[in-house]
Design a protein around this motif. Structure first.
Motif, mmCIF file in Angstrom:
data_model
loop_
_atom_site.group_PDB
_atom_site.id
_atom_site.type_symbol
_atom_site.label_atom_id
_atom_site.label_comp_id
_atom_site.label_asym_id
_atom_site.label_seq_id
_atom_site.Cartn_x
_atom_site.Cartn_y
_atom_site.Cartn_z
ATOM 1 N N GLY A 1 5.697 1.825 0.931
ATOM 2 C CA GLY A 1 5.184 1.251 -0.302
ATOM 3 C C GLY A 1 5.806 1.830 -1.561
ATOM 4 O O GLY A 1 5.557 1.324 -2.657
ATOM 5 N N PHE A 2 6.610 2.884 -1.413
ATOM 6 C CA PHE A 2 7.321 3.457 -2.546
ATOM 7 C C PHE A 2 8.485 4.277 -2.001
ATOM 8 O O PHE A 2 8.508 4.639 -0.830
ATOM 9 C CB PHE A 2 6.415 4.311 -3.440
ATOM 10 N N GLN B 1 0.850 -1.190 0.000
ATOM 11 C CA GLN B 1 0.000 0.000 0.000
ATOM 12 C C GLN B 1 0.886 1.240 0.000
ATOM 13 O O GLN B 1 1.793 1.361 0.819
ATOM 14 C CB GLN B 1 -0.903 0.009 1.231
ATOM 15 N N LEU B 2 0.599 2.151 -0.924
ATOM 16 C CA LEU B 2 1.391 3.365 -1.032
ATOM 17 C C LEU B 2 0.807 4.416 -0.111
ATOM 18 O O LEU B 2 -0.371 4.754 -0.223
ATOM 19 C CB LEU B 2 1.373 3.880 -2.467
ATOM 20 N N CYS C 1 1.619 16.391 4.105
ATOM 21 C CA CYS C 1 2.652 16.247 3.094
ATOM 22 C C CYS C 1 2.054 15.534 1.889
ATOM 23 O O CYS C 1 1.072 14.788 2.008
ATOM 24 C CB CYS C 1 3.883 15.511 3.616
ATOM 25 N N ALA C 2 2.649 15.811 0.746
ATOM 26 C CA ALA C 2 2.143 15.251 -0.506
ATOM 27 C C ALA C 2 3.311 15.029 -1.460
ATOM 28 O O ALA C 2 4.325 15.730 -1.368
ATOM 29 C CB ALA C 2 1.115 16.180 -1.130
ATOM 30 N N TYR D 1 -0.507 16.931 -6.993
ATOM 31 C CA TYR D 1 0.174 15.952 -6.159
ATOM 32 C C TYR D 1 -0.570 14.628 -6.177
ATOM 33 O O TYR D 1 -1.802 14.593 -6.101
ATOM 34 C CB TYR D 1 0.336 16.478 -4.738
ATOM 35 N N THR D 2 0.205 13.553 -6.228
ATOM 36 C CA THR D 2 -0.367 12.225 -6.410
ATOM 37 C C THR D 2 -0.746 11.560 -5.092
ATOM 38 O O THR D 2 -1.814 10.954 -4.973
ATOM 39 C CB THR D 2 0.638 11.318 -7.144
ATOM 40 N N TYR D 3 0.145 11.642 -4.136
ATOM 41 C CA TYR D 3 -0.075 10.975 -2.858
ATOM 42 C C TYR D 3 -0.162 12.007 -1.747
ATOM 43 O O TYR D 3 0.590 12.989 -1.745
ATOM 44 C CB TYR D 3 1.080 10.000 -2.550
ATOM 45 N N TRP D 4 -1.034 11.719 -0.804
ATOM 46 C CA TRP D 4 -1.244 12.614 0.337
ATOM 47 C C TRP D 4 -1.245 11.817 1.627
ATOM 48 O O TRP D 4 -1.743 10.689 1.683
ATOM 49 C CB TRP D 4 -2.594 13.332 0.209
ATOM 50 N N GLY D 5 -0.724 12.470 2.675
ATOM 51 C CA GLY D 5 -0.855 11.887 3.994
ATOM 52 C C GLY D 5 -2.152 12.318 4.641
ATOM 53 O O GLY D 5 -2.926 13.099 4.076
ATOM 54 N N GLN D 6 -2.375 11.807 5.847
ATOM 55 C CA GLN D 6 -3.614 12.102 6.567
ATOM 56 C C GLN D 6 -3.532 13.379 7.389
ATOM 57 O O GLN D 6 -4.556 13.872 7.869
ATOM 58 C CB GLN D 6 -3.956 10.929 7.491
ATOM 59 N N GLY D 7 -2.334 13.896 7.544
ATOM 60 C CA GLY D 7 -2.187 15.158 8.242
ATOM 61 C C GLY D 7 -1.788 15.011 9.693
ATOM 62 O O GLY D 7 -2.017 13.978 10.322
#
Length: 123
Positions: free
Chosen positions: A26-27, A1-2, A96-97, A110-116
Motif C-alpha cells: 500500500g506504500f 490499505q497501508l 517492524c515499523a 513511528y507511523t506504521y507498525w506490523g503485527q509482529g
C-alpha cells in the motif's frame, strides 16, 4: 490499505540464525526509515536496529551488535533483519515499523507498525 507484514520468525536453537522480513504493501518504503523493535515476555519494547531511507543503519542495544544486521531492498519493498548467533535472551516478539526518512529509537515516532513475528531461541 497501508501495512507492514513481518515474517521469518520461529523456533531456533542457541547459536542459530534467522532472517526476518518486513514487507510493505500500500506504500513504498523508499522514503521511510524502518526500525525493528522487540518485546520480550515481561519486558518493555526495545529498539533493535534501524535503517534510514538512505541506507545508513544503526543497531541499538550492545547485546545485538556484531550479531544482527539490517538491510533493505527497495525494489522488493522489503527490509530484512539477519540475526546470527542467537541467544535465549533474544526470545521476543519482533516488530517492524516505519517513519519518514531517519531512524529514531523512540518507538512513538513511528507511523506504521506490523503485527509482529515471534522468535524463540531455545534448545
Amino acid at each position: 490499505q497501508l501495512q507492514l507484514v513481518e515474517s521469518g520468525g520461529g523456533l531456533v536453537q542457541p547459536g542459530g540464525s534467522l532472517r526476518l522480513s518486513c514487507a510493505a504493501s500500500g506504500f513504498t518504503l523508499d522514503n521511510y526509515a524502518i526500525g525493528w523493535f522487540r518485546r520480550a515476555p515481561g519486558k518493555e519494547r526495545e529498539g533493535v536496529s534501524c535503517v534510514n531511507s538512505g541506507g545508513g543503519s544503526t543497531n541499538y542495544p550492545d547485546s545485538v551488535k556484531g550479531r544482527f544486521a539490517i538491510s533493505r531492498d527497495n525494489a522488493k519493498n522489503t527490509v530484512y533483519l539477519q540475526m546470527n548467533s542467537l541467544k535465549p535472551e533474544d526470545t521476543a516478539d519482533y516488530y517492524c515499523a516505519a517513519r519518514p526518512l531517519l531512524c529514531s529509537s523512540r518507538s512513538g515516532t513511528y507511523t506504521y507498525w506490523g503485527q509482529g513475528t515471534q522468535v524463540t531461541v531455545s534448545s
